[in-house]
Enzyme design. Structure first.
Site, mmCIF file in Angstrom:
data_model
loop_
_atom_site.group_PDB
_atom_site.id
_atom_site.type_symbol
_atom_site.label_atom_id
_atom_site.label_comp_id
_atom_site.label_asym_id
_atom_site.label_seq_id
_atom_site.Cartn_x
_atom_site.Cartn_y
_atom_site.Cartn_z
ATOM 1 N N ASP A 171 0.870 -1.174 0.000
ATOM 2 C CA ASP A 171 0.000 0.000 0.000
ATOM 3 C C ASP A 171 0.906 1.224 0.000
ATOM 4 O O ASP A 171 2.067 1.157 0.388
ATOM 5 C CB ASP A 171 -0.909 -0.018 1.225
ATOM 6 C CG ASP A 171 -2.029 1.008 1.133
ATOM 7 O OD1 ASP A 171 -2.152 1.643 0.065
ATOM 8 O OD2 ASP A 171 -2.760 1.179 2.124
ATOM 9 N N ALA A 228 -11.906 2.093 -0.284
ATOM 10 C CA ALA A 228 -12.771 2.841 0.634
ATOM 11 C C ALA A 228 -14.099 2.146 0.923
ATOM 12 O O ALA A 228 -15.141 2.789 1.038
ATOM 13 C CB ALA A 228 -13.016 4.246 0.090
ATOM 14 N N CYS A 236 -13.713 -25.819 15.711
ATOM 15 C CA CYS A 236 -12.711 -25.721 14.650
ATOM 16 C C CYS A 236 -11.667 -26.797 14.915
ATOM 17 O O CYS A 236 -11.445 -27.183 16.072
ATOM 18 C CB CYS A 236 -12.080 -24.324 14.653
ATOM 19 S SG CYS A 236 -10.661 -24.123 13.545
#
Length: 649
Positions: A88, A194, A280
């Site tokens: 990023d 966004a 799990c």
């Protein structure tokens, strides 16, 4: 470079190749902190699970000790990851703090310098609750930065791939505009940005619409990344809407707050501590009881909980990949979307976009159609069927109902008199099912529970509209009974062979044209299976024209069938036009690669049977397209169509 290997809904099981490294999609990019001391989960586990990770070039750039290592040894060495590294650019910090201490070109230069595989432009993230004027202003600045970044990469000869982020806030027309403008630039991956504020507020209806309005205007040959989507409960829906990549810091952030991720939602470890075991079977959940994990020292507890969160995240990705391969992604989506009412809103809103979604959904699948709820009525298989009913060339139509207990395929369980009337059965799910095509996918390949009355009425309007449109051809019950009685008294030589009549209608439904004319009707013969008694082949003078594929009853052409289709179908229908340089490969039955496709029928759907021709419409081969019409024109890498056979000169 991006290649599709398998698909379902708009989900794509594919391979992205970057700098010689391969990423299988869909997949998740774990967010890695560039400072190894702040990384919650060990990089040994990350390297074992992930093909690709994402880290922050802005933090690296603004932290002197990290920057020095990155500039001298590279980003891969800094974070200890050997495969694809995405960065990023500081956009997240920009959205949080309103400013960053780096320029758009400066961060591009830095990402190239430290050996990033996929960099990101410094776009302007625009949240969902800003004014339209603000969103438009931010978007124009993002366009400028995007254009400058592409120019910079080209002028400097940079090797890094680039993310071109789609912005536009909650304004769908701005998302469309962003996708159109950015899609014309030479970006390698298109993140949809966004959307995190929408996801945090459970505004999944808006998330779905943002994705679709972006996808509708993006090039199909580039992967799409849903920025900030890290919760596994949202993966299935997002993949079905065409997202290929996700990134997740959730595995670590949730762990710090004692939150335990599942594919259906989020649990709190504190609330689970009295359970005997976890729901799990990952390594962490197998080695610890909830109470043992809860009572560990905070740092160790956070690390182990983050490991579980990462395991379950990748487990859901693997489950989605398998669903794509098996052709039951829609069923998984419907199951996941029932885990939260707001997520169900996201599923329901996509019915508005079914005309677009249907273009990407395969015409046939390994798995049958499973009705799991009212939302199943809006699936692309049903939408396509209703559209393709109009392909059949009707002369006389009789619409009737049958008992709910009648098994499918209907024609095998009804005492219907064979004749040249198209008998259409009113069906609660598919609207209308012509008896002559009722073995074709998905009309017989489906499982539907007992329906509520309101579900049974869903297609009443569709049936009424069909009857009104074809009113001159509709027979009432008296006329139909009179006609079949009269037809039954005809001499056998005057009657139409019911098998041939049936195959003719199936060909019309599948290929959209009358393939068997009156002359051929009298010449062709059908052959039935000795084991099942069902029609298996259509022959002409002992040569097989078509074989009815057992799992979906689609008519698959042999060589002479392909030649018949080529004769009967107008150009460019059901054709892929290839470059002259690969004609001989096609005639030899070799697969057609995307970069050699020159033109095609733009209305093709994935997995349809196609004719391979040259620019003069000479038939070269026949096979199955992997891509739809738009993709055939846009992809330049990977297999476009697999061939069943070539046509020798």
């Amino acid at each position: 470079m991006f290649e599709i290997k398998a698909r379902d809904a708009m989900g794509r099981l594919g391979v992205i190749t970057i700098n010689g490294k391969k990423i299988e999609t869909p997949t998740i990019m774990p967010v890695i902190h560039p400072n190894p001391k702040k990384q919650t989960v060990s990089m040994d586990l990350i390297n074992k699970l992930a093909d690709v990770v994402i880290t922050n070039s802005y933090i690296t750039y603004t932290t002197p000790e990290l920057r020095e290592i990155a500039e001298t040894k590279g980003i891969h060495e800094l974070i200890d990851f050997k495969n694809v590294v995405v960065t990023d650019s500081g956009s997240f910090q920009l959205s949080v703090y309103g400013d960053v201490n780096v320029g758009p070109m400066e961060i591009i230069d830095f990402q190239e310098k430290i050996g990033v595989d996929v960099g990101t432009i410094l776009d302007i993230p625009t949240g969902p609750d800003v004014s339209r004027e603000k969103a438009e202003s931010d978007l124009l600045e993002t366009f400028k930065r995007a254009k400058d970044s592409i120019k910079r990469r080209k002028e400097m000869g940079y090797k890094l791939a680039l993310n071109g982020t789609i912005q536009g806030s909650k304004y769908l027309d701005l998302r469309q505009k962003s996708a159109e403008v950015m899609g014309k630039m030479d970006f390698d991956i298109y993140p949809i940005g966004a959307v995190v504020p929408l996801m945090e507020d459970y505004r999944y209806r808006e998330v779905a619409e943002v994705i679709l309005n972006s996808k509708m205007h993006l090039p199909t040959n580039k992967p799409v990344h849903l920025f900030g989507c890290g919760h596994p409960m949202l993966f299935a829906l997002s993949v079905a809407l065409g997202c290929d990549l996700f990134d997740s810091a959730a595995y670590a952030l949730y762990a710090k707050n004692g939150r335990y991720l599942t594919a259906e939602g989020t649990l709190h470890l504190e609330d689970m501590k009295d359970l005997k075991s976890f729901p799990c079977t990952c390594k962490v959940c197998s080695e610890y009881t909830p109470k043992q994990l809860f009572n560990l020292e905070e740092k160790e507890k956070t690390r182990l909980l983050a490991e579980h969160n990462l395991y379950v995240t990748f487990e859901e990705i693997d489950r989605i990949k398998n669903a794509i391969k098996e052709g039951n992604l829609w069923e998984l989506v419907e199951e996941r979307c029932r885990s939260h009412p707001k997520l169900l809103n996201g599923l329901r809103v996509i019915s508005k976009y079914m005309d677009f979604i249907e273009k990407h959904d395969p015409v046939s699948k390994k798995s049958g159609f499973f009705y799991t709820g009212y939302e199943s009525m809006d699936r692309p298989e049903i939408y396509r069927h209703k559209q393709r009913l109009e392909r059949i060339q009707y002369d006389k139509i009789y619409v009737t109902s049958v008992s709910e207990n009648t098994s499918k395929p209907y024609h095998e369980n009804l005492s219907n008199v064979p004749c040249d009337v198209d008998v259409l059965i009113k069906d609660s799910v598919f609207g209308l099912v012509p008896l002559n095509i009722d073995t074709m996918y998905p009309l017989a390949q489906n499982e539907v529970p007992d329906l509520y009355d309101f579900e049974k009425k869903y297609n009443n309007e569709f049936v009424s509209e069909f009857r009104e449109k074809h009113t001159e051809k509709i027979l009432d019950i008296s006329t139909y009974n009179y006609y079949i009685n009269h037809y039954g008294k005809k001499k056998d030589c005057d009657k139409i062979n019911p098998d041939i009549f049936r195959i003719g209608k199936m060909l019309e439904y599948q290929y959209g044209a009358k393939i068997l004319d009156d002359e051929l009707m009298g010449k062709v013969k059908s052959r039935r299976s000795k084991n099942t008694g069902r029609i298996r082949n259509l022959l002409l003078e002992k040569e097989v024209l078509f074989t009815l594929r057992a799992n979906d009853n689609f008519l698959i052409p042999a060589k002479y069938g392909a030649e018949l289709l080529h004769e009967k179908l107008e150009f460019p229908n059901y054709r892929i036009v290839i470059d002259s340089s690969v004609e001989e490969f096609a005639r030899a039955g070799k697969s057609v690669y995307s970069k050699f496709v020159k033109d095609c029928d733009h209305e093709l759907r994935p997995f349809e049977e196609v004719l391979i021709v040259n620019s003069d419409d000479d038939l070269l081969a026949y096979g199955t397209t992997i891509l739809n019409g738009q993709e055939l024109m846009e992809f330049d890498y990977g297999v476009a169509a697999t061939l069943r056979g070539g046509i020798k000169k």
